[in-house]
Scaffold this motif. Structure first.
Motif, PDB file in Angstrom:
ATOM      1  N   ARG A 215      -7.384   0.334  -1.143  1.00 42.92           N
ATOM      2  CA  ARG A 215      -8.455   1.396  -1.273  1.00 42.92           C
ATOM      3  C   ARG A 215      -8.021   2.758  -0.749  1.00 42.92           C
ATOM      4  N   LEU A 216      -8.074   4.088  -1.303  1.00 42.22           N
ATOM      5  CA  LEU A 216      -7.502   5.131  -0.962  1.00 42.22           C
ATOM      6  C   LEU A 216      -8.603   5.507   0.205  1.00 42.22           C
ATOM      7  N   GLU A 217      -9.653   5.190   0.318  1.00 42.18           N
ATOM      8  CA  GLU A 217     -10.482   5.606   1.479  1.00 42.18           C
ATOM      9  C   GLU A 217      -9.840   4.954   2.969  1.00 42.18           C
ATOM     10  N   SER A 218      -9.304   3.869   2.756  1.00 38.85           N
ATOM     11  CA  SER A 218      -8.537   3.333   4.037  1.00 38.85           C
ATOM     12  C   SER A 218      -7.042   3.520   4.218  1.00 38.85           C
ATOM     13  N   SER A 219      -6.430   4.443   3.173  1.00 43.56           N
ATOM     14  CA  SER A 219      -5.115   4.331   3.371  1.00 43.56           C
ATOM     15  C   SER A 219      -4.458   5.738   3.885  1.00 43.56           C
ATOM     16  N   PRO A 220      -3.207   5.698   4.342  1.00 41.38           N
ATOM     17  CA  PRO A 220      -2.849   6.755   4.887  1.00 41.38           C
ATOM     18  C   PRO A 220      -2.356   7.750   3.659  1.00 41.38           C
ATOM     19  N   ILE A 221      -1.972   9.098   4.001  1.00 38.34           N
ATOM     20  CA  ILE A 221      -1.951  10.095   2.964  1.00 38.34           C
ATOM     21  C   ILE A 221      -0.723   9.712   2.013  1.00 38.34           C
ATOM     22  N   GLN A 222       0.233   9.195   2.554  1.00 39.20           N
ATOM     23  CA  GLN A 222       1.383   8.788   1.623  1.00 39.20           C
ATOM     24  C   GLN A 222       1.031   7.702   0.613  1.00 39.20           C
ATOM     25  N   ILE A 223       0.004   7.094   0.750  1.00 43.04           N
ATOM     26  CA  ILE A 223      -0.179   6.192  -0.413  1.00 43.04           C
ATOM     27  C   ILE A 223      -0.927   6.926  -1.456  1.00 43.04           C
TER      28      ILE A 223
END
Length: 271
Positions: A215-223
């Motif tokens: 999930r993007l909400e729990s990922s760092p910006i690089q993902i």
């Protein structure tokens, strides 16, 4: 100033050329973020028609602010853990005498040489079994200790005189008090240099977070930046806009700590 004037002109020219080559990609990223999709591949060094549509689309498609906060949490947490475990391990190696010290030092060096990909699958199985998928702890816990940090801090701690530690021990200082009040203040420049390098490395971490985060909400910006590139189409304008925004925190940190960052690279480059 007088020393700069003594440098030959051709050396100044080379330094200016190197500075240009380093800064130009950053400049191209910023101006590309203000170009339309039809102009993104043009050779113009300045947008003919400024547009903020790339930024609008990037913020609508990706939670940039949340992911930037996630990157800060991951980078700071992992850097602190690497420094804490590295300092304690290095202090134990120089403070205590025990059987197999040389063997464990070699073992630590071999652990540093093991590629991350070799232990990625066992770590993934363990994280999934613990139910930590899509959690920041899934990124932090498997790499809470760093053999690289331990080895470099061990080299730094070995430069500290043994006589000072013996004097502190005779004065009745405990080991932790000796470490905190005597050793670390005298070696703070080396520890700070390593901390800066660890923070930059952890901020740019991609492979392991990509494996355990969905999930993007729990990922760092690089993902999130990778989400603008697909097999069908590449949204280069939006990618440049999101990358520009993600670079702002690091640029601010660099402007505030530029002297320490330069000193850290000089220190580790001459080791």
């Amino acid at each position: 100033m007088k020393r700069l004037l003594k440098i030959p002109v051709w050396k100044h020219a080379i330094m200016l050329l190197v500075c240009f080559l380093c800064v130009f990609p950053l400049y191209w990223m910023i101006i590309s973020s203000f170009k339309g999709e039809g102009e993104i591949f043009s050779a113009s060094f300045w947008p003919q028609n400024f547009t903020f549509s790339n930024y609008t689309y990037a913020f609508s498609e990706m939670p940039i602010a949340r992911m930037t906060v996630n990157s800060f949490i991951l980078a700071i947490s992992m850097t602190v853990l690497h420094l804490v475990t590295g300092i304690l391990a290095a202090f134990a190696f120089i403070r205590y005498s025990f059987k197999g010290k040389a063997f464990f030092t070699i073992l630590l060096g071999l652990a540093w040489l093991i590629p991350v990909q070799a232990i990625m699958i066992p770590n993934y199985v363990t994280i999934v079994g613990m139910g930590l998928s899509d959690n920041l702890l899934a990124v932090i816990l498997p790499y809470a200790a760093s053999a690289f940090a331990m080895l470099n801090l061990l080299t730094t701690f070995r430069s500290f005189p043994d006589t000072i530690m013996e004097a502190a021990r005779l004065d009745g200082d405990s080991d932790l008090r000796m470490l905190w009040n005597i050793i670390m203040p005298n070696l703070k420049s080396g520890i700070a240099s390593l901390g800066i390098l660890l923070f930059i490395t952890n901020w740019n971490e991609y492979l392991w977070p990509r494996l355990v985060m969905s999930r993007l909400e729990s990922s760092p910006i690089q993902i999130g930046l990778r989400s603008f590139i697909s097999s069908d189409t590449n949204l280069w304008g939006s990618l440049m806009a999101a990358t520009t925004v993600s670079c702002i925190p690091i640029l601010i940190i660099y402007l505030v700590l530029q002297r320490q960052i330069v000193d850290s690279f000089v220190r580790w480059g001459t080791k």
